[in-house]
Motif scaffolding. Structure first.
Motif, PDB file in Angstrom:
ATOM      1  N   GLU A   1     -58.467 -12.999   0.974  1.00  0.00           N
ATOM      2  CA  GLU A   1     -58.788 -12.254  -0.173  1.00  0.00           C
ATOM      3  C   GLU A   1     -57.955 -12.177  -1.339  1.00  0.00           C
ATOM      4  N   ARG A   2     -56.600 -12.337  -0.902  1.00  0.00           N
ATOM      5  CA  ARG A   2     -55.427 -12.183  -1.923  1.00  0.00           C
ATOM      6  C   ARG A   2     -54.747 -13.389  -2.316  1.00  0.00           C
ATOM      7  N   GLY A   3     -55.181 -14.387  -1.557  1.00  0.00           N
ATOM      8  CA  GLY A   3     -54.218 -15.476  -1.931  1.00  0.00           C
ATOM      9  C   GLY A   3     -52.927 -15.312  -1.296  1.00  0.00           C
ATOM     10  N   ALA A   4     -51.922 -16.079  -1.650  1.00  0.00           N
ATOM     11  CA  ALA A   4     -50.547 -15.959  -1.459  1.00  0.00           C
ATOM     12  C   ALA A   4     -50.107 -14.550  -1.193  1.00  0.00           C
TER      13      ALA A   4
ATOM     14  N   SER B   1     -47.015 -11.915   0.501  1.00  0.00           N
ATOM     15  CA  SER B   1     -45.734 -11.576   1.131  1.00  0.00           C
ATOM     16  C   SER B   1     -45.932 -10.946   2.340  1.00  0.00           C
ATOM     17  N   THR B   2     -44.888 -11.131   3.347  1.00  0.00           N
ATOM     18  CA  THR B   2     -45.007 -10.468   4.731  1.00  0.00           C
ATOM     19  C   THR B   2     -44.857  -9.225   4.743  1.00  0.00           C
ATOM     20  N   SER B   3     -44.212  -8.677   3.679  1.00  0.00           N
ATOM     21  CA  SER B   3     -44.071  -7.142   3.796  1.00  0.00           C
ATOM     22  C   SER B   3     -45.245  -6.350   3.019  1.00  0.00           C
ATOM     23  N   THR B   4     -45.879  -7.192   2.147  1.00  0.00           N
ATOM     24  CA  THR B   4     -47.332  -6.588   1.431  1.00  0.00           C
ATOM     25  C   THR B   4     -48.173  -6.407   2.713  1.00  0.00           C
ATOM     26  N   LEU B   5     -48.243  -7.820   3.373  1.00  0.00           N
ATOM     27  CA  LEU B   5     -49.244  -8.005   4.614  1.00  0.00           C
ATOM     28  C   LEU B   5     -48.854  -6.591   5.637  1.00  0.00           C
ATOM     29  N   ALA B   6     -47.828  -6.566   5.775  1.00  0.00           N
ATOM     30  CA  ALA B   6     -47.389  -5.493   6.803  1.00  0.00           C
ATOM     31  C   ALA B   6     -47.879  -4.181   6.280  1.00  0.00           C
ATOM     32  N   THR B   7     -47.741  -3.671   5.119  1.00  0.00           N
ATOM     33  CA  THR B   7     -47.958  -2.402   4.226  1.00  0.00           C
ATOM     34  C   THR B   7     -49.775  -2.381   4.514  1.00  0.00           C
ATOM     35  N   LEU B   8     -50.357  -3.423   4.088  1.00  0.00           N
ATOM     36  CA  LEU B   8     -51.762  -3.349   4.169  1.00  0.00           C
ATOM     37  C   LEU B   8     -52.397  -3.252   5.449  1.00  0.00           C
ATOM     38  N   LEU B   9     -51.724  -3.734   6.531  1.00  0.00           N
ATOM     39  CA  LEU B   9     -52.251  -3.876   7.958  1.00  0.00           C
ATOM     40  C   LEU B   9     -51.559  -2.431   8.599  1.00  0.00           C
ATOM     41  N   GLY B  10     -50.535  -1.793   7.968  1.00  0.00           N
ATOM     42  CA  GLY B  10     -50.242  -0.237   8.449  1.00  0.00           C
ATOM     43  C   GLY B  10     -49.454  -0.528   9.667  1.00  0.00           C
ATOM     44  N   ILE B  11     -48.517  -1.682   9.623  1.00  0.00           N
ATOM     45  CA  ILE B  11     -47.775  -2.019  10.786  1.00  0.00           C
ATOM     46  C   ILE B  11     -46.378  -2.423  10.217  1.00  0.00           C
ATOM     47  N   ASP B  12     -45.290  -2.518  11.095  1.00  0.00           N
ATOM     48  CA  ASP B  12     -43.842  -2.605  10.322  1.00  0.00           C
ATOM     49  C   ASP B  12     -43.673  -3.998  10.507  1.00  0.00           C
ATOM     50  N   PRO B  13     -42.934  -4.597   9.529  1.00  0.00           N
ATOM     51  CA  PRO B  13     -42.722  -5.835   9.056  1.00  0.00           C
ATOM     52  C   PRO B  13     -42.141  -6.868  10.345  1.00  0.00           C
ATOM     53  N   SER B  14     -41.665  -6.387  11.351  1.00  0.00           N
ATOM     54  CA  SER B  14     -41.092  -7.198  12.483  1.00  0.00           C
ATOM     55  C   SER B  14     -42.537  -7.643  13.220  1.00  0.00           C
ATOM     56  N   THR B  15     -43.400  -6.583  13.324  1.00  0.00           N
ATOM     57  CA  THR B  15     -44.751  -6.970  14.003  1.00  0.00           C
ATOM     58  C   THR B  15     -45.629  -8.045  13.112  1.00  0.00           C
TER      59      THR B  15
ATOM     60  N   GLN C   1     -38.100 -13.120  -0.786  1.00  0.00           N
ATOM     61  CA  GLN C   1     -39.564 -12.920  -0.099  1.00  0.00           C
ATOM     62  C   GLN C   1     -40.181 -14.214   0.400  1.00  0.00           C
ATOM     63  N   THR C   2     -41.047 -14.125   1.153  1.00  0.00           N
ATOM     64  CA  THR C   2     -41.822 -15.283   1.995  1.00  0.00           C
ATOM     65  C   THR C   2     -43.150 -15.274   1.480  1.00  0.00           C
ATOM     66  N   ASP C   3     -43.637 -16.071   1.079  1.00  0.00           N
ATOM     67  CA  ASP C   3     -45.284 -15.936   0.722  1.00  0.00           C
ATOM     68  C   ASP C   3     -45.866 -16.812   1.863  1.00  0.00           C
ATOM     69  N   VAL C   4     -47.102 -15.977   2.198  1.00  0.00           N
ATOM     70  CA  VAL C   4     -47.926 -16.564   3.258  1.00  0.00           C
ATOM     71  C   VAL C   4     -49.141 -17.030   2.502  1.00  0.00           C
ATOM     72  N   ARG C   5     -49.680 -18.187   3.250  1.00  0.00           N
ATOM     73  CA  ARG C   5     -50.854 -19.049   2.436  1.00  0.00           C
ATOM     74  C   ARG C   5     -51.718 -19.514   3.666  1.00  0.00           C
ATOM     75  N   LEU C   6     -53.103 -19.596   3.606  1.00  0.00           N
ATOM     76  CA  LEU C   6     -53.650 -20.161   4.582  1.00  0.00           C
ATOM     77  C   LEU C   6     -53.817 -21.620   4.295  1.00  0.00           C
ATOM     78  N   THR C   7     -53.823 -22.300   5.644  1.00  0.00           N
ATOM     79  CA  THR C   7     -53.994 -23.794   5.549  1.00  0.00           C
ATOM     80  C   THR C   7     -55.543 -23.937   5.589  1.00  0.00           C
ATOM     81  N   PRO C   8     -55.908 -25.103   5.293  1.00  0.00           N
ATOM     82  CA  PRO C   8     -57.257 -25.468   5.349  1.00  0.00           C
ATOM     83  C   PRO C   8     -58.073 -25.075   6.658  1.00  0.00           C
ATOM     84  N   ARG C   9     -57.334 -25.108   7.625  1.00  0.00           N
ATOM     85  CA  ARG C   9     -57.898 -24.748   8.982  1.00  0.00           C
ATOM     86  C   ARG C   9     -57.782 -23.323   9.019  1.00  0.00           C
TER      87      ARG C   9
END
Length: 141
Positions: free
Chosen positions: A44-47, A49-63, A88-96
C-alpha cells in the motif's frame, strides 16, 4: 456504560474473528499473519522504513526487524539504506513479494466477501459506515 460495554464486546468479537480469518489465510500461504499484514502495508505504501512499519503494526522495532528478516530470507522484500536518511532502512517488495501481497489481499477479499454476504441486506450500509468510522479512529485520522 452499557453502550461502552456493548462496543467493547462487539470489538473483541470482531477482533477474534479477524484473527481467525488471518490465521486461516496464513495456513494457506507461506507467511505468518503478521508477515501477511506487513506485506500488505508495504504494498500500500511503497518503500517504508522499519520504524514506520513497527509503528503501523503496533510492535516494537526489534520485532519488526525479525519479521522483516524472515521476509527477506524468503525473497519477499529487500532492505536498503534510505535515500533521504542514511540511518534509516527502506523496505521494498520484490516481484515475488508483490505477488505474495496480492495473493494475501485476494484471499482476504474473498474471505470478507463471504462474510459480507451473510450480513442482512438492510444492515449492510450501516455496517460499512460503522466499520469505516472505527477504521479511521484506529488509524488516528
Amino acid at each position: 456504560m452499557a453502550d461502552q460495554d456493548r462496543f467493547a464486546r462487539a470489538l473483541l468479537s470482531v477482533a477474534r474473528g479477524l484473527g481467525r480469518v488471518a490465521r486461516e489465510r496464513a495456513r494457506e500461504g507461506d507467511v505468518t499473519p503478521q508477515q501477511a499484514e506487513t506485506l500488505q502495508l508495504i504494498a500500500e505504501r511503497g518503500a517504508v522504513s522499519t520504524s514506520t512499519l513497527a509503528t503501523l503494526l503496533g510492535i516494537d522495532p526489534s520485532t519488526a526487524s525479525r519479521n522483516l528478516s524472515g521476509l527477506e530470507r524468503s525473497g519477499l522484500i529487500t532492505r536498503q539504506k534510505g535515500s533521504d536518511d542514511g540511518r534509516q532502512t527502506d523496505v521494498r517488495l520484490t516481484p515475488r513479494g508483490r505477488r505474495a501481497a496480492q495473493s494475501v489481499t485476494t484471499g482476504a477479499t474473498s474471505s470478507f466477501t463471504g462474510l459480507f454476504d451473510k450480513v442482512p441486506r438492510g444492515d449492510r450500509a450501516r455496517v460499512i459506515e460503522a466499520l469505516e468510522v472505527v477504521g479511521r479512529v484506529l488509524e488516528g485520522k
